[in-house]
Scaffold this motif. Sequence first.
Motif, mmCIF file in Angstrom:
data_model
loop_
_atom_site.group_PDB
_atom_site.id
_atom_site.type_symbol
_atom_site.label_atom_id
_atom_site.label_comp_id
_atom_site.label_asym_id
_atom_site.label_seq_id
_atom_site.Cartn_x
_atom_site.Cartn_y
_atom_site.Cartn_z
ATOM 1 N N GLN A 30 0.833 -1.198 0.000
ATOM 2 C CA GLN A 30 0.000 0.000 0.000
ATOM 3 C C GLN A 30 0.876 1.260 0.000
ATOM 4 N N PRO A 31 0.365 2.391 -0.494
ATOM 5 C CA PRO A 31 1.188 3.610 -0.600
ATOM 6 C C PRO A 31 1.764 4.105 0.724
ATOM 7 N N THR A 32 1.061 3.849 1.841
ATOM 8 C CA THR A 32 1.506 4.359 3.142
ATOM 9 C C THR A 32 2.243 3.318 3.971
ATOM 10 N N HIS A 33 2.560 2.164 3.375
ATOM 11 C CA HIS A 33 3.180 1.070 4.115
ATOM 12 C C HIS A 33 4.636 0.860 3.702
ATOM 13 N N ASP A 78 3.832 6.878 -0.921
ATOM 14 C CA ASP A 78 3.597 8.060 -0.095
ATOM 15 C C ASP A 78 4.506 8.137 1.127
ATOM 16 N N VAL A 79 5.385 7.189 1.305
ATOM 17 C CA VAL A 79 6.224 7.128 2.507
ATOM 18 C C VAL A 79 7.440 8.027 2.372
ATOM 19 N N THR A 80 7.633 8.897 3.362
ATOM 20 C CA THR A 80 8.800 9.781 3.379
ATOM 21 C C THR A 80 9.669 9.581 4.617
ATOM 22 N N MET A 108 3.871 -3.095 7.038
ATOM 23 C CA MET A 108 3.378 -2.318 8.170
ATOM 24 C C MET A 108 3.093 -0.883 7.750
ATOM 25 N N PRO A 109 2.091 -0.220 8.396
ATOM 26 C CA PRO A 109 1.933 1.220 8.208
ATOM 27 C C PRO A 109 3.214 1.933 8.643
ATOM 28 N N ALA A 110 3.735 2.803 7.810
ATOM 29 C CA ALA A 110 5.037 3.433 8.083
ATOM 30 C C ALA A 110 5.045 4.210 9.385
#
Length: 353
Positions: A30-33, A78-80, A108-110
């Motif tokens: 997922q984009p946020t993981h 989307d992870v920074t 995992m969610p970042a």
Amino acid sequence: MSIPASFKAAVVPEPHAQHNIVDRSLQPLQPTHVAIKITATAINPVDWKIRDYNVFIKEYPAVLGSDAAGEVVAVGSDVTTHQVGDRVFFQGIIGNYDASTFQQYCTMPAELVSQTPSSVTDDQAAGISLATVAVVTGFYDQTGHGITPPWAPNGSSAGKGQAIAIIGGSSSVGQYAIQLARLSGFERIITNASAAHHEFLKGLGAHVVLDRKTATAEEFKAASGDLPLRYVFDAISSPETQKFGVEIAEASQVAQKVIVVQNANEDAKNLGDSKSPKVEVKMILGLGSLPALRHLAEPMVQALGGENGWIAKGLFVPNRVRVIDGGIGAVEAALKLNKDGVSGEKVVFRPNA
């Protein structure tokens, strides 16, 4: 590095069964993981209780495990906050098999993943998150004691002029409770443990360590001196320790709640109800991924990890570890050792060894 198409996982094939080693794969990232290669996973009592009592499992085969460390192998678009190659540690998500830790890879969610500082090993880092979330929930959430957390304004002095009782200081949860109580500024931290652990627990921040077998509620109260003993936290939460917590609260004359990390025992609750004023025995559920706990879990992740966090600064010390060799196949031996009982150590195995 990347996520392999398949990898080894330890799964429970049917209710109450022991683990089998199988091949499995992950859903698309997922984009946020972030995707993580798990280098060390820690055992907690909840792991064998889920399997033995068939709780929290909705479908089989099931992947368990919720405490680990590893290396980031892929990041969502989307992870920074993380990048490939970062060493990390985290609390997995019970019931979410892609985010469980008895396997070689997970996602995992970042925002729920801490950076592992260079001062600790992956084995040490693997056992931090779950027990710490339990304490954070019990101390700082409104379902627990509702104390201002130490990363918030004035949180480092929230315990000023007060005492706190922590039952079971040498347990994994107890060791982290002592340290968070110190970070919260409590002026008297009182716990109990076997004599072999007394000096170690004082090094973590306990001011008074009483004998595990002989300590009385009156001794806890006396150890607080002239400070109000407002908070009681039971890191063990057996029926006996819960009742002991009620007795400590009664002796304190000001504590009206005992926070426990397992189901509240009926006899302990009835004992608390019989006191005047009443003493509530209240269970907390330390699942940092729950939406209602993100307000604590996310800043906790930041406070603990990285080269400028509490761990790197020596303000928060991981549990001592006992590593079980054998790679992913060591899961049953690790579970048995935890179930049989260990003292002052976290049992860890290495899925990718």
